[in-house]
Scaffold this active site. Structure first.
Site, PDB file in Angstrom:
ATOM      1  CG  ASP A   1      -1.324   0.961   1.973  1.00  0.00           C
ATOM      2  OD1 ASP A   1      -2.334   1.645   0.732  1.00  0.00           O
ATOM      3  OD2 ASP A   1      -2.094   1.363   2.478  1.00  0.00           O
ATOM      4  NE  ARG A   2      -1.295   6.595  -2.123  1.00  0.00           N
ATOM      5  CZ  ARG A   2      -1.106   8.142  -1.325  1.00  0.00           C
ATOM      6  NH1 ARG A   2      -0.286   8.767  -0.725  1.00  0.00           N
ATOM      7  NH2 ARG A   2      -1.833   8.334  -0.195  1.00  0.00           N
TER       8      ARG A   2
END
Length: 522
Positions: free
Chosen positions: A235-236
């Site tokens: 995930d970012r």
């Protein structure tokens, strides 16, 4: 071999390997704005015949056109092995300011073939119904400026009716959200893999509004690591161990380990409250609420998943928890922790007031999905923090999302070179996430963008701190006239970290983050 790890056991990789996903060939995807980056596809070269002479391909027969009928050239063959190269990295440059890595605005071409549902519709109708990030006045002005092309010919009339295989190109002035200035640390590297410690806030590969502010681009531009194959994604907003294969063969071998569930992943996070001392297993199914905003929740109609949790420490107000995901659903760890009543302390989605007084504990929300999304967006809008979600106002104004599309900020599965996106699939990693345009002054004196001039305006390509080097505004660009609050470096850190990845004969670890120390206090 470069090292920076607490533990890196180098295996006989040559016989085994991991989670590889090759960068897909350029599909005929969306021309959504903002969207992932694009580049031109190259025709496949004909192999010479045994005599050493190249056999000329027969020229396609051109159908005789009826009076007034428009000719559409056949679709081009795209090279499935296209990767990022010097021409992509030269599009713009970085600079550093206030603890943030920023990308200088740059001109960029979004490209797509005509979708089946567009055939027989006018270009104006398609823009008005599917690309509502900008008002129709923008597209009219863009056409007058020569920025819209159909089959490489300038579009002068937006009422033109689209045909199958029509090829569209839209040149835009692109702005990327800032990310943390923390460097990407290389943990280990050999001839087959490279393992890095990814900072929070960086997407793994180009997606949504991010292109140059991604791990893939930074490794290519600053470390000379190119043609990497993503083995898994984070995930970012998740930091930690991230692996890449240097060859397709290695990627394929490691992918087999994933299919056989031979990979063990360990995360660490800091959650709200006193987490139970005993081991907790959560097996609640997870459903995607919105791909665009990137929101999931527990629901009986969701996909099955399992996460094991073990408390490591408690400081009187928050707990450090070890997380062992056994499946890989979108936001699995974050959603399960929220359901258990212990969301990640600074989670910008799952620890928000929008979820109600219980913050989603036990699945108690008290809102429809539409009401939940609206409340989440309004809460971030009031804090001027939409950028933290990886979305902007223009994304919220765009066409309604499809259940087949990925989150613009994180979870699209896309062609990273040509900018077209395709439906997202379940992640091979549980924490890969891997959403008002102003009226234009139509009297503005417009000219087609000079990309070479834009690059000259970018100034120093080495990214000197604070040296912006560009002042000229694009007359069509809404972002150029919009003032936004930059996120603080603290806002770009979420307390979730990929600590360890272990395969059949390899193991890579990163250091425990500062916020995970037992005596840490906020």
């Amino acid at each position: 071999m470069r090292h920076g790890v607490r533990r890196a056991v180098w295996p006989a990789w040559v016989r085994a390997a991991g989670i590889g996903v090759r960068l897909p060939p350029p599909p005929r995807g969306d021309m959504a704005e903002p969207g992932p980056g694009t580049g031109s596809g190259r025709a496949r070269e004909e192999e010479p015949d045994p005599a050493g002479k190249e056999e000329a391909a027969p020229a396609p027969k051109k159908r005789r056109l009826a009076g007034g009928e428009r000719y559409v050239p056949p679709p081009r063959k795209l090279n499935p092995g296209v990767s990022f190269g010097a021409e992509h990295f030269a599009e713009t440059s970085y600079y550093f300011e206030g603890g943030l890595r920023k990308v200088r605005p740059y001109y960029f071409d979004f490209r797509t073939y005509c979708k089946g549902r567009w055939v027989g519709r006018s270009l104006l109708h398609v823009f008005g119904t599917e690309f509502r990030a900008q008002p129709l006045s923008y597209y009219r002005a863009a056409a007058r400026a020569g920025r819209l092309r159909l089959n490489e010919e300038p579009v002068s009339d937006l009422d033109i009716v689209l045909k199958n295989n029509d090829f569209l190109r839209n040149t835009v002035h692109r702005h990327e959200p800032p990310v943390t200035a923390q460097p990407i640390r290389i943990l280990a590297e050999d001839e087959e893999v490279v393992v890095v410690d990814k900072p929070s806030s960086l997407p793994v590969h180009p997606c949504g509004r991010f292109r140059h502010n991604t791990v893939i681009f930074i490794l290519g531009k600053e470390h000379g690591l190119r043609e990497l194959h993503t083995l898994h994604r984070l995930d970012r907003m998740t930091s930690g161990v991230l692996m890449f294969a240097k060859t397709a063969a290695v990627s394929k071998r490691i992918d087999e380990q994933v299919r056989q569930r031979q990979l063990e992943k360990e995360y660490v996070c800091r959650v709200v409250g006193e987490f139970p001392e005993h081991e907790v297993v959560c097996e609640e199914p997870i459903l995607v609420v919105s791909y665009k905003v990137g929101v999931c929740r527990v629901d009986a109609k969701g996909k099955p998943c399992q996460t094991l949790f073990q408390r490591l420490s408690y400081n009187g107000s928050s707990s450090v928890v070890r997380c062992l995901p056994r499946t890989g659903r979108t936001h699995q760890i974050r959603v399960h922790l929220q359901f258990l009543g212990h969301p990640i302390l600074n989670d910008p989605i799952y620890n928000m007031e929008a979820w109600g007084p219980d913050r989603g504990k036990g699945g108690r929300i008290g809102k429809t999905d539409e009401e939940l999304l609206k409340a989440l967006v309004e809460e971030h809008r009031s804090k001027q923090s939409l950028e933290i979600l990886g979305i902007g106002e223009e994304d919220l104004n765009s066409a309604g999302e499809s259940k087949d599309c990925g989150n613009s900020g994180d979870c699209t599965k896309s062609d990273p070179v040509n900018g077209s996106s395709c439906p997202a699939e379940d992640e091979k990693d549980p924490e890969r996430n891997d959403v008002a345009a102003c009226p234009l002054n139509t009297d503005t004196n417009l000219e087609p963008p000079d990309k070479d001039k834009e690059l000259r305006l970018c100034g120093n390509q080495d990214g000197q701190a604070g040296e912006k080097g560009w002042e000229e505004k694009d007359p069509l660009c809404v972002e150029c006239r919009t003032s936004r609050r930059d996120p603080s470096p603290k806002e770009l850190v979420m307390f979730l970290h990929a600590l360890r990845y272990k395969g059949a004969d390899f193991e890579y670890c990163s250091s425990m983050p500062e916020w995970a120390m037992e005596d840490w206090q906020e």
